[in-house]
Design a protein around this motif. Structure first.
Motif, PDB file in Angstrom:
ATOM      1  N   ALA A 280      36.413  13.828 -57.757  1.00 48.22           N
ATOM      2  CA  ALA A 280      37.070  14.286 -58.985  1.00 48.22           C
ATOM      3  C   ALA A 280      38.389  14.986 -58.696  1.00 48.22           C
ATOM      4  CB  ALA A 280      36.134  15.203 -59.761  1.00 48.22           C
ATOM      5  N   ALA A 281      38.436  15.771 -57.621  1.00 47.77           N
ATOM      6  CA  ALA A 281      39.665  16.495 -57.294  1.00 47.77           C
ATOM      7  C   ALA A 281      40.813  15.532 -57.021  1.00 47.77           C
ATOM      8  CB  ALA A 281      39.433  17.401 -56.084  1.00 47.77           C
ATOM      9  N   CYS A 282      40.524  14.381 -56.429  1.00 48.84           N
ATOM     10  CA  CYS A 282      41.565  13.381 -56.166  1.00 48.84           C
ATOM     11  C   CYS A 282      42.094  12.799 -57.466  1.00 48.84           C
ATOM     12  CB  CYS A 282      41.016  12.269 -55.277  1.00 48.84           C
ATOM     13  SG  CYS A 282      40.678  12.772 -53.578  1.00 48.84           S
ATOM     14  N   ARG A 283      41.210  12.542 -58.410  1.00 46.66           N
ATOM     15  CA  ARG A 283      41.650  12.011 -59.694  1.00 46.66           C
ATOM     16  C   ARG A 283      42.526  13.024 -60.427  1.00 46.66           C
ATOM     17  NH1 ARG A 283      36.166  10.505 -59.811  1.00 46.66           N
ATOM     18  NH2 ARG A 283      35.716  12.052 -61.422  1.00 46.66           N
ATOM     19  N   VAL A 284      42.131  14.293 -60.350  1.00 45.98           N
ATOM     20  CA  VAL A 284      42.919  15.347 -60.999  1.00 45.98           C
ATOM     21  C   VAL A 284      44.311  15.425 -60.375  1.00 45.98           C
ATOM     22  CG1 VAL A 284      43.132  17.858 -61.302  1.00 45.98           C
ATOM     23  CG2 VAL A 284      40.954  16.722 -61.745  1.00 45.98           C
ATOM     24  N   PHE A 285      44.374  15.420 -59.024  1.00 36.55           N
ATOM     25  CA  PHE A 285      45.664  15.531 -58.358  1.00 36.55           C
ATOM     26  C   PHE A 285      46.520  14.300 -58.617  1.00 36.55           C
ATOM     27  CE2 PHE A 285      48.613  15.084 -54.820  1.00 36.55           C
ATOM     28  CZ  PHE A 285      49.194  16.341 -54.800  1.00 36.55           C
ATOM     29  N   ALA A 286      45.906  13.121 -58.628  1.00 34.35           N
ATOM     30  CA  ALA A 286      46.658  11.893 -58.877  1.00 34.35           C
ATOM     31  C   ALA A 286      47.305  11.930 -60.256  1.00 34.35           C
ATOM     32  CB  ALA A 286      45.741  10.683 -58.747  1.00 34.35           C
ATOM     33  N   ASP A 287      46.551  12.366 -61.263  1.00 37.88           N
ATOM     34  CA  ASP A 287      47.113  12.476 -62.615  1.00 37.88           C
ATOM     35  C   ASP A 287      48.256  13.490 -62.646  1.00 37.88           C
ATOM     36  OD1 ASP A 287      45.341  10.603 -63.560  1.00 37.88           O
ATOM     37  OD2 ASP A 287      43.908  12.072 -64.345  1.00 37.88           O
ATOM     38  N   TRP A 288      48.041  14.619 -61.951  1.00 41.92           N
ATOM     39  CA  TRP A 288      49.062  15.673 -61.967  1.00 41.92           C
ATOM     40  C   TRP A 288      50.344  15.217 -61.278  1.00 41.92           C
ATOM     41  CZ3 TRP A 288      51.493  17.935 -57.822  1.00 41.92           C
ATOM     42  CH2 TRP A 288      52.379  18.973 -58.151  1.00 41.92           C
ATOM     43  N   VAL A 289      50.231  14.577 -60.107  1.00 47.12           N
ATOM     44  CA  VAL A 289      51.432  14.206 -59.353  1.00 47.12           C
ATOM     45  C   VAL A 289      52.227  13.126 -60.090  1.00 47.12           C
ATOM     46  CG1 VAL A 289      50.553  12.337 -57.870  1.00 47.12           C
ATOM     47  CG2 VAL A 289      52.272  13.888 -56.994  1.00 47.12           C
ATOM     48  N   GLN A 290      51.533  12.266 -60.839  1.00 52.03           N
ATOM     49  CA  GLN A 290      52.250  11.286 -61.654  1.00 52.03           C
ATOM     50  C   GLN A 290      53.035  11.988 -62.762  1.00 52.03           C
ATOM     51  OE1 GLN A 290      48.694   8.580 -62.235  1.00 52.03           O
ATOM     52  NE2 GLN A 290      50.266   7.031 -61.959  1.00 52.03           N
ATOM     53  N   GLY A 291      52.420  13.011 -63.359  1.00 48.95           N
ATOM     54  CA  GLY A 291      53.122  13.772 -64.383  1.00 48.95           C
ATOM     55  C   GLY A 291      54.309  14.534 -63.814  1.00 48.95           C
ATOM     56  N   ALA A 292      54.145  15.111 -62.599  1.00 47.68           N
ATOM     57  CA  ALA A 292      55.229  15.841 -61.957  1.00 47.68           C
ATOM     58  C   ALA A 292      56.392  14.913 -61.642  1.00 47.68           C
ATOM     59  CB  ALA A 292      54.727  16.518 -60.680  1.00 47.68           C
ATOM     60  N   ALA A 293      56.081  13.680 -61.255  1.00 54.49           N
ATOM     61  CA  ALA A 293      57.146  12.722 -60.930  1.00 54.49           C
ATOM     62  C   ALA A 293      57.893  12.292 -62.176  1.00 54.49           C
ATOM     63  CB  ALA A 293      56.536  11.499 -60.231  1.00 54.49           C
ATOM     64  N   ALA A 294      57.213  12.276 -63.313  1.00 55.30           N
ATOM     65  CA  ALA A 294      57.848  11.823 -64.546  1.00 55.30           C
ATOM     66  C   ALA A 294      58.685  12.910 -65.210  1.00 55.30           C
ATOM     67  CB  ALA A 294      56.785  11.338 -65.537  1.00 55.30           C
TER      68      ALA A 294
END
Length: 295
Positions: A280-294
């Motif tokens: 779950a932590a990987c899914r959370v970080f993946a969503d966050w880093v995509q948002g940070a990049a955008a």
């Protein structure tokens, strides 16, 4: 016979110094004084019996022996970090941390400045950043990878983060000398040696812009962070990658040459290995880093 391996503390100090590019930054990161950093480097030089830093330059640069040590220490510490994370991953139900691998430049100039925002939103998740000199791999203990390229990899699902832009950058002290791309012929260029040919160099840039080769003596670095420090010190013009220099340009510490961008076909991607999908932590970080990049 002397111990072939110096104390780990000396290796850690040397790695931090070469990664951050200055004694002051290394001291701050390690929570020690600047003299302590200098003494540790000198102790390491005494242990190996050869000078690792050329202190006649400002900022100090690595000698050939220093570059060998830097690469070896970076690889060694990365392997140790990966082994630790692999051992930690054996603990049943451990879903409180994520290990993400990326290059030193991406970690220093793009990821690390943004991680405070992640911790504000998810204080219960720890992020371990594993840095590499070459393109990062999905190694044991690595949950996610931030990688530059075309996205055509088979070691995980790829999620595009952002396109890259390349533009000459320089310190405000050179603003009067560099106004157009034609002025690049009359200023020293700061070069970074890259084994990966997908990364544009000065020769590629000048050729694509239809400009003649620069005939002035430039400076060559094997470390992007050291080249950036040289650019900040006004020693020449560096080919800036937006992922590494955009924040410095926004802060006014570097100036991007107007109307001089190139857009490579490669971009930055997040690689999400199949083995990490259930964490779950990987899914959370993946969503966050995509948002940070955008953003």
């Amino acid at each position: 016979m002397s111990d072939p391996l110096p104390p780990l503390r000396l290796l850690t100090v040397f790695e931090t110094l070469t990664r951050l590019g200055s004694t002051q930054r290394a001291a701050n990161a390690l929570n020690v004084t600047q003299p302590a950093v200098s003494q540790a480097v000198k102790a390491l030089e005494e242990h190996v019996g050869i000078r690792l830093l050329d202190r006649a330059t400002r900022p100090a640069t690595l000698t050939p022996a220093g570059e060998i040590m830097r690469a070896g220490i970076a690889e060694g510490l990365s392997r140790i970090g990966a082994a630790i994370e692999e051992v930690r991953s054996l603990r049943a139900g451990d879903d409180t941390s994520v290990t993400v691998a990326c290059t030193v430049g991406t970690a220093t100039y793009w990821l690390m400045p943004r991680l405070a925002g992640f911790y504000n939103d998810y204080p219960e998740i720890g992020v371990n950043v594993l840095t590499t000199v070459a393109s990062p791999e999905v190694a044991p203990g690595v949950d996610l990878v931030i990688r530059y390229g075309t996205g055509e990899w088979s070691d995980g699902e790829t999620m595009k983060l952002f396109d890259e832009r390349v533009v000459p950058v320089f310190a405000p002290a050179l603003a009067e000398r560099v106004r157009t791309v034609a002025d690049l012929a009359a200023v020293p260029l700061l070069n970074v040696v890259q084994s990966d040919r997908t990364w544009l160099g000065w020769s590629d840039y000048l050729e694509r812009k239809g400009l003649p080769p620069n005939r002035l003596p430039g400076r060559t670095f094997t470390n992007y962070i050291q080249a950036t420090q040289a650019a900040l010190a006004g020693q020449g013009v560096m080919l800036g990658w937006q992922s590494n220099t955009a924040d410095l340009v926004r802060e006014g510490r570097l100036i991007a040459l107007p109307d001089a961008e190139l857009l490579p076909r490669e971009a930055f991607y997040l690689v999400f290995p199949a083995r990490s999908r259930g964490k779950a932590a990987c899914r959370v970080f993946a969503d966050w880093v995509q948002g940070a990049a955008a953003s």
